[in-house]
Design a protein around this motif. Structure first.
Motif, PDB file in Angstrom:
ATOM      1  N   GLY A 299     -46.561  -5.160 -38.875  1.00 21.19           N
ATOM      2  CA  GLY A 299     -47.207  -4.896 -40.488  1.00 21.19           C
ATOM      3  C   GLY A 299     -48.224  -3.419 -40.473  1.00 21.19           C
ATOM      4  N   LEU A 300     -48.927  -2.914 -39.538  1.00 22.73           N
ATOM      5  CA  LEU A 300     -49.219  -1.615 -38.964  1.00 22.73           C
ATOM      6  C   LEU A 300     -48.429  -0.826 -38.612  1.00 22.73           C
ATOM      7  N   PHE A 301     -47.286  -1.130 -39.029  1.00 23.53           N
ATOM      8  CA  PHE A 301     -45.915  -0.022 -39.135  1.00 23.53           C
ATOM      9  C   PHE A 301     -45.846   0.837 -39.923  1.00 23.53           C
ATOM     10  N   ARG A 302     -45.525  -0.624 -40.983  1.00 26.83           N
ATOM     11  CA  ARG A 302     -45.928  -0.468 -41.993  1.00 26.83           C
ATOM     12  C   ARG A 302     -46.749   0.223 -43.138  1.00 26.83           C
ATOM     13  N   ARG A 303     -47.396   0.398 -42.728  1.00 28.33           N
ATOM     14  CA  ARG A 303     -49.159   0.696 -42.572  1.00 28.33           C
ATOM     15  C   ARG A 303     -49.178   2.109 -42.631  1.00 28.33           C
ATOM     16  N   LYS A 304     -48.669   2.202 -41.088  1.00 27.83           N
ATOM     17  CA  LYS A 304     -49.364   4.119 -40.717  1.00 27.83           C
ATOM     18  C   LYS A 304     -47.749   4.817 -41.907  1.00 27.83           C
ATOM     19  N   LEU A 305     -46.194   3.888 -41.770  1.00 27.65           N
ATOM     20  CA  LEU A 305     -45.632   4.746 -42.687  1.00 27.65           C
ATOM     21  C   LEU A 305     -46.244   5.155 -43.909  1.00 27.65           C
ATOM     22  N   ARG A 306     -47.027   3.492 -44.728  1.00 25.43           N
ATOM     23  CA  ARG A 306     -47.731   4.222 -45.803  1.00 25.43           C
ATOM     24  C   ARG A 306     -48.647   5.398 -46.116  1.00 25.43           C
ATOM     25  N   ARG A 307     -49.288   5.409 -45.646  1.00 27.04           N
ATOM     26  CA  ARG A 307     -50.692   6.496 -44.641  1.00 27.04           C
ATOM     27  C   ARG A 307     -49.653   7.992 -44.762  1.00 27.04           C
ATOM     28  N   ILE A 308     -48.543   8.638 -44.146  1.00 28.14           N
ATOM     29  CA  ILE A 308     -47.742   9.544 -43.846  1.00 28.14           C
ATOM     30  C   ILE A 308     -47.530   9.401 -45.011  1.00 28.14           C
ATOM     31  N   GLU A 309     -47.024   8.552 -45.642  1.00 28.82           N
ATOM     32  CA  GLU A 309     -45.882   8.522 -47.319  1.00 28.82           C
ATOM     33  C   GLU A 309     -47.372   9.166 -48.104  1.00 28.82           C
ATOM     34  N   GLN A 310     -48.438   8.758 -48.080  1.00 32.06           N
ATOM     35  CA  GLN A 310     -49.653   9.152 -49.345  1.00 32.06           C
ATOM     36  C   GLN A 310     -50.076  10.121 -49.051  1.00 32.06           C
ATOM     37  N   GLY A 311     -49.713  11.032 -47.757  1.00 35.06           N
ATOM     38  CA  GLY A 311     -50.681  12.480 -47.389  1.00 35.06           C
ATOM     39  C   GLY A 311     -52.081  12.370 -47.115  1.00 35.06           C
ATOM     40  N   ASN A 312     -51.557  11.379 -46.472  1.00 36.64           N
ATOM     41  CA  ASN A 312     -52.961  10.808 -45.522  1.00 36.64           C
ATOM     42  C   ASN A 312     -53.308  10.795 -44.160  1.00 36.64           C
ATOM     43  N   VAL A 313     -52.361  11.695 -43.296  1.00 41.35           N
ATOM     44  CA  VAL A 313     -52.793  11.606 -42.409  1.00 41.35           C
ATOM     45  C   VAL A 313     -51.923  13.579 -42.015  1.00 41.35           C
ATOM     46  N   THR A 314     -52.824  14.698 -40.965  1.00 45.64           N
ATOM     47  CA  THR A 314     -51.548  15.763 -40.595  1.00 45.64           C
ATOM     48  C   THR A 314     -51.308  15.903 -39.879  1.00 45.64           C
ATOM     49  N   PHE A 315     -51.966  15.197 -38.483  1.00 47.55           N
ATOM     50  CA  PHE A 315     -50.998  14.888 -37.216  1.00 47.55           C
ATOM     51  C   PHE A 315     -50.346  13.860 -37.036  1.00 47.55           C
ATOM     52  N   LEU A 316     -49.305  13.426 -36.352  1.00 45.96           N
ATOM     53  CA  LEU A 316     -48.039  12.774 -35.978  1.00 45.96           C
ATOM     54  C   LEU A 316     -48.268  12.191 -34.829  1.00 45.96           C
ATOM     55  N   CYS A 317     -48.368  11.622 -34.027  1.00 43.64           N
ATOM     56  CA  CYS A 317     -47.827  12.034 -32.815  1.00 43.64           C
ATOM     57  C   CYS A 317     -47.107  10.422 -32.957  1.00 43.64           C
ATOM     58  N   VAL A 318     -44.688  11.211 -32.731  1.00 45.54           N
ATOM     59  CA  VAL A 318     -44.282   9.235 -32.671  1.00 45.54           C
ATOM     60  C   VAL A 318     -43.684   9.650 -30.537  1.00 45.54           C
ATOM     61  N   GLN A 319     -44.610   8.258 -30.334  1.00 47.23           N
ATOM     62  CA  GLN A 319     -44.477   7.943 -28.822  1.00 47.23           C
ATOM     63  C   GLN A 319     -43.065   6.696 -28.442  1.00 47.23           C
ATOM     64  N   ALA A 320     -42.535   7.226 -27.799  1.00 50.44           N
ATOM     65  CA  ALA A 320     -40.670   6.442 -27.541  1.00 50.44           C
ATOM     66  C   ALA A 320     -40.484   6.113 -28.625  1.00 50.44           C
ATOM     67  N   LEU A 321     -39.956   6.445 -29.462  1.00 48.90           N
ATOM     68  CA  LEU A 321     -38.939   6.559 -30.570  1.00 48.90           C
ATOM     69  C   LEU A 321     -37.614   5.643 -29.926  1.00 48.90           C
ATOM     70  N   GLU A 322     -37.250   5.912 -28.776  1.00 50.71           N
ATOM     71  CA  GLU A 322     -35.939   4.242 -28.408  1.00 50.71           C
ATOM     72  C   GLU A 322     -36.137   3.408 -28.372  1.00 50.71           C
ATOM     73  N   LYS A 323     -37.123   2.861 -28.624  1.00 53.30           N
ATOM     74  CA  LYS A 323     -38.188   1.545 -27.916  1.00 53.30           C
ATOM     75  C   LYS A 323     -38.158   0.788 -29.541  1.00 53.30           C
TER      76      LYS A 323
END
Length: 341
Positions: A299-323
């Motif tokens: 649920g939190l993951f979806r909300r984070k993606l929406r924040r990015i899509e809505q332009g509410n984030v400037t700096f993103l860190c994507v850790q452990a993408l392979e997991k």
């Protein structure tokens, strides 16, 4: 704590050396067979070091899951004012640069041998803290640079004033009480590292202890300014001047081929030196976001993606993408592709 006055960073003369700002990105392709051979050889030699972090040689630390391409594309897209992107590597070059001529023109590959010139005894190294200690030695580096891990991305337009003032830096984070740096505290952290790795599958790196130690070197005793996983603005001369007077600390910090509990961070040290000299504007980190495959809640993951899509984030860190699951990974990639197009 007094802060620097809000002098805007001027780029009125973009051709001048003073106005130049570079990006520095550290990267390794841990799946490269030659790199694996070097790492295993060094790990065998270092196996008896009790100060070695249990997670410091974990293969996920060296895994390339495509984050670098998004990192570099995001700098080109959202920080077009960056002069040069210095990509610091160990005798490697990412394949995708061969296919993107425009990006390749902006990227300069910097080998570890360049930044450790006269200190070749410290190579090979597989330790980001060791490498960060020598970044200021990149030949031709601009007086001001922004340091990116390869999993940092920009997802909104940025301006030099987001990172620098006329005579200082802009830092994002929060004041935090010092954590213990005693031998006992280090041992407790080591046990927590083991538990996180074996029970939860999380590769902790004792970041708070690292930031605490770095702040103490700059003269802080009770609190430190905790900086999250965001791009780090650095003034090259701040680091150079410090190590000119403390070469012993430089040599001590670069002696570890893998992460050690004995180390400090030259980047966090630089931040606290700027704060000490009233040359830092301190901001909250509410424009920064982390997505971590080791600790993802649907649920939190979806909300984070929406924040990015809505332009509410400037700096993103994507850790452990392979997991992440294949579906979640595809969602992240499609979100980033949409933002960066």
């Amino acid at each position: 704590m007094s802060h620097a006055s809000h002098h805007a960073y001027s780029t009125s003369d973009p051709s001048s050396e003073r106005a130049s700002i570079d990006a520095v990105v550290t990267w390794v392709d841990g799946s490269d067979p030659e790199h694996q051979r070097k790492r295993l050889r060094a790990l065998h030699q270092d196996a008896d070091d009790e100060k070695l972090l249990e997670t410091s040689a974990d293969p996920t630390r060296f895994q390339d899951s495509g984050e670098l391409e998004y990192c570099l594309r995001s700098i080109r897209r959202f920080a077009p004012w960056i002069r040069t992107i210095h990509l610091v590597t160990d005798d490697q070059q990412p394949d995708f640069l061969q296919e993107d001529e425009d990006l390749r023109k902006q990227v300069r590959i910097v080998d570890h041998t360049e930044i450790f010139r006269s200190y070749e005894w410290a190579l090979p190294t597989f330790n980001s803290r060791t490498i960060e200690t020598a970044l200021w030695r990149i030949p031709g580096l601009a007086p001001r640079f922004i340091y990116f891990n390869d999993d940092f991305m920009l997802v909104q337009e940025t301006d030099p004033n987001d990172f620098f003032t006329e005579d200082g830096v802009v830092l994002r984070g929060t004041w935090t009480s010092m954590v213990g740096t005693s031998l006992l505290s280090a041992q407790v952290n080591r046990l927590m590292n083991l538990a996180a790795k074996h029970i939860l599958g999380i590769t902790r790196s004792m970041n708070h202890l690292l930031q605490t130690r770095s702040a103490q070197l700059a003269g802080f005793e009770d609190q430190y300014f905790h900086v999250p996983h965001v791009p780090h603005p650095v003034q090259r001369d701040t680091v150079a001047r410090f190590f000119d007077t403390r070469e012993d600390l430089f040599e001590e910090n670069i002696q570890y081929p893998f992460r050690s509990t004995e180390q400090f961070s030259a980047i966090y040290l630089a931040h606290h030196l700027e704060i000490k000299r009233n040359r830092a504007i301190l901001k909250s980190d509410d424009d920064a976001l982390m997505i971590n495959g080791e600790m993802s809640v649907p649920g939190l993951f979806r909300r984070k993606l929406r924040r990015i899509e809505q332009g509410n984030v400037t700096f993103l860190c994507v850790q452990a993408l392979e997991k992440f699951s294949a579906a979640s990974r595809a969602d992240i990639q499609s979100t980033l592709d949409a933002v960066l197009r």
